[in-house]
Structure formats: C-alpha cells, structure tokens
Design a protein around this motif. Structure first.
Motif, PDB file in Angstrom:
ATOM      1  N   ASN A 120      -1.198   1.528   1.102  1.00  0.00           N
ATOM      2  CA  ASN A 120      -0.732   1.144   2.429  1.00  0.00           C
ATOM      3  C   ASN A 120       0.678   1.693   2.599  1.00  0.00           C
ATOM      4  N   GLU A 121       0.804   2.683   3.427  1.00  0.00           N
ATOM      5  CA  GLU A 121       2.086   3.360   3.593  1.00  0.00           C
ATOM      6  C   GLU A 121       3.157   2.419   4.125  1.00  0.00           C
ATOM      7  N   ALA A 122       2.786   1.578   5.086  1.00  0.00           N
ATOM      8  CA  ALA A 122       3.770   0.672   5.687  1.00  0.00           C
ATOM      9  C   ALA A 122       4.280  -0.340   4.678  1.00  0.00           C
ATOM     10  N   ALA A 123       3.388  -0.819   3.818  1.00  0.00           N
ATOM     11  CA  ALA A 123       3.783  -1.802   2.804  1.00  0.00           C
ATOM     12  C   ALA A 123       4.441  -1.145   1.597  1.00  0.00           C
ATOM     13  N   GLY A 124       4.224   0.147   1.423  1.00  0.00           N
ATOM     14  CA  GLY A 124       4.801   0.856   0.287  1.00  0.00           C
ATOM     15  C   GLY A 124       4.141   0.500  -1.035  1.00  0.00           C
ATOM     16  N   GLY A 175      -0.512  10.988  -6.184  1.00  0.00           N
ATOM     17  CA  GLY A 175       0.551  10.516  -5.304  1.00  0.00           C
ATOM     18  C   GLY A 175       1.122   9.193  -5.773  1.00  0.00           C
ATOM     19  N   PRO A 176       1.505   8.330  -4.828  1.00  0.00           N
ATOM     20  CA  PRO A 176       2.137   7.062  -5.216  1.00  0.00           C
ATOM     21  C   PRO A 176       1.204   6.128  -5.990  1.00  0.00           C
ATOM     22  N   ASP A 258       1.424  -8.220  -7.456  1.00  0.00           N
ATOM     23  CA  ASP A 258       1.565  -6.802  -7.790  1.00  0.00           C
ATOM     24  C   ASP A 258       0.922  -6.503  -9.139  1.00  0.00           C
ATOM     25  N   GLU A 259       1.052  -7.431 -10.086  1.00  0.00           N
ATOM     26  CA  GLU A 259       0.496  -7.202 -11.425  1.00  0.00           C
ATOM     27  C   GLU A 259      -1.023  -7.071 -11.365  1.00  0.00           C
TER      28      GLU A 259
END
Length: 283
Positions: A120-124, A175-176, A258-259
């Motif tokens: 999600n680009e907006a959330a990074g 990528g990310p 996140d984990e």
C-alpha cells in the motif's frame, strides 16, 4: 544430531514429546480436486528456498479431513462464505452502499487473495487482506471497521479468498516488499519464548514428523482463513501465528501487527506456486 533427536530435545518438558514418532510419514500422494479443478499441492521450491519441494498442508491431513475440503457441500467453512455473500450485497455505513455497488460480482476480485499481503503506497507498507477490507469499509462505506477475528471479517476474507481458489500464490517480492519479506524471514528463524523455539524448527527441520496426533506440515499459508477442528470454526492466519507463539510460551504479537504482516509476506513468498485453497480445512 538427527532431526528426530533434535525434535525430542526441543520438546522435552513440553508435554509434546510423549507423542513424537520415531519416523514420521511424509506427505501422501493424494490429489486435491475441488469442483472438477485440480489444485497444485506440490511444486518445486522457488530459487534459494531452504526446501527442495513444497507441499500444501492438505497433503499431511487424514483422509477424513481431506474429504471435507474436497466437497464444498461438506466443507464447514462454506457457511461463513454464504454469510460473506450476504454481507457483500448489504448496504452499510453513511454511504448506504454495499460492496457490490462498487465491485459488482465478488468474482471481480479473483486473484486478490493470491497476491496478499500487497503493498500500500499511501501507508508505506504491505497490507493483509483484512487491512484492505477495513480500509474499504471505512473509506467507501463510511462504516465502522470489523475486528480481525470477527464473524464478519472471517466471512468476507473466506468469500474473497474463494475467488482465487486454484490460482498460484504470487506475492510481490521485489521493490519495497523485499525488505518486509527479509524482516519476516528473520522472525521465522528467531527463537522466542520460554521454550526458545523458532518456526523453522517444526516446519523446516522436522516436517513430516508426528507430535501427538499432529502431523507436522511445512507450515504453508495457502488455505487461510482456515476451518480448524481445534477452533470449531474459521480462523485467520494471524490467529494461527498467535497460537504457535503461545504454544512455545512466547507473548504473541497483535493480529495485524507489522511483525505478523512481515511474517505473512515471507511465508507467502515461501509458498509461491501452491494453489490458493481458501477456505481450507485442517485439524
């Protein structure tokens, strides 16, 4: 030390060692065919994978459990799928719109589950399917988000996941996403808890072994949300992560953390090529 001796050492004092078989069977040779479609339950591992061949957890289950997943009429998770269809067509929130008002038929989301978690680009950061659903609920319907393990969320993830059944897991790894997958890999191999254990010690070093009545699989995630007899219902992948951590007496991360998202991303990449089975049936 042999794998079985390693496993005995790992589980000594946990109450599990008493049922650890000396030579556990590997996956069976059965084929998973649902509604006339043959699903991929065995595939050569991706490049740089620690295993040569990867197998769906379905291949490690009893004939009785396998039979429930083969037949949609018998699959106990299909009750939740029916509820998901009701939710799909029901207007909600300040917008008074339903999911169908924007997306049309739910089969328009075919392939989505196979790509999760998705960046999600907006959330990074990458989001699990549950994150995307709650974003749509709040952003487009103006409704309150669902709890991760609510009946509504499980029904909707099962419904959306079913649209990708038979499609191969193809999570983005470049990528990310690469950094998150690397973070998930580190978590996978990190020992935690009072028993000082890591995911790989069961699902990489000792898969195929028997611990009590449990036939250890490779821990693939292509069937979630999954109906488990132990839960007497559907449960999310993050619930399964939490349960594993509790089993080794570690404090679980929160669902949606996140984990757990990083671990999900790593396991999705680890199981690339296996067919989505959502909603699967396990013990």
């Amino acid at each position: 030390m042999t794998p079985i001796k390693t496993a005995i050492a790992l589980f000594a004092g946990t109450g599990l060692v008493a049922g650890l078989a000396v030579a556990g069977p590997g996956p069976d040779e059965d084929q998973l065919v649902i509604e006339g479609e043959t699903l991929i339950t065995e595939v050569a591992a991706p490049e740089d994978h620690p295993l040569d061949t990867i197998y769906s957890g379905w291949r490690f289950r009893s004939d009785e459990t396998q039979a429930l997943e083969i037949d949609d009429f018998e699959n106990p998770a299909m009750v939740a799928v029916e509820y998901g269809l009701d939710l799909w067509d029901t207007a909600a929130g300040s917008s008074e719109k339903s999911c169908a008002d924007c997306h049309g038929d739910v089969d328009s989301l075919a392939g989505l589950r196979a790509n999760m978690p998705k960046w999600n680009e907006a959330a990074g950061q990458p989001w699990s399917l549950e994150h995307w659903i709650n974003w749509s609920i709040t952003e487009h319907q103006g409704a309150e988000p669902w709890k991760w393990e609510s009946e509504e969320m499980l029904a909707m993830t099962a419904l959306i996941g079913l649209q990708s059944r038979g499609m191969p897991m193809t999570v983005e790894t470049e990528g990310p996403m690469a950094d998150w997958i690397a973070r998930g890999k580190e978590l996978y191999y990190t020992r935690v808890g009072q028993l000082d254990m890591a995911c790989n010690q069961c699902h990489e070093d000792n898969w195929g072994q028997m611990i009590r009545a449990d036939h250890l699989s490779q821990g693939m995630i292509n069937g979630f949300p999954t109906y488990r007899f132990k839960w007497s219902g559907l449960g999310s992948l993050h619930r399964r992560f939490s349960g594993c951590m509790k089993n080794i007496r570690a404090k679980p991360y929160k669902r949606g953390s996140d984990e757990f998202v990083a671990l999900e991303a790593y396991l999705a990449a680890r199981g690339a090529g296996l067919s989505i089975e959502t909603p699967a049936v396990r013990n």
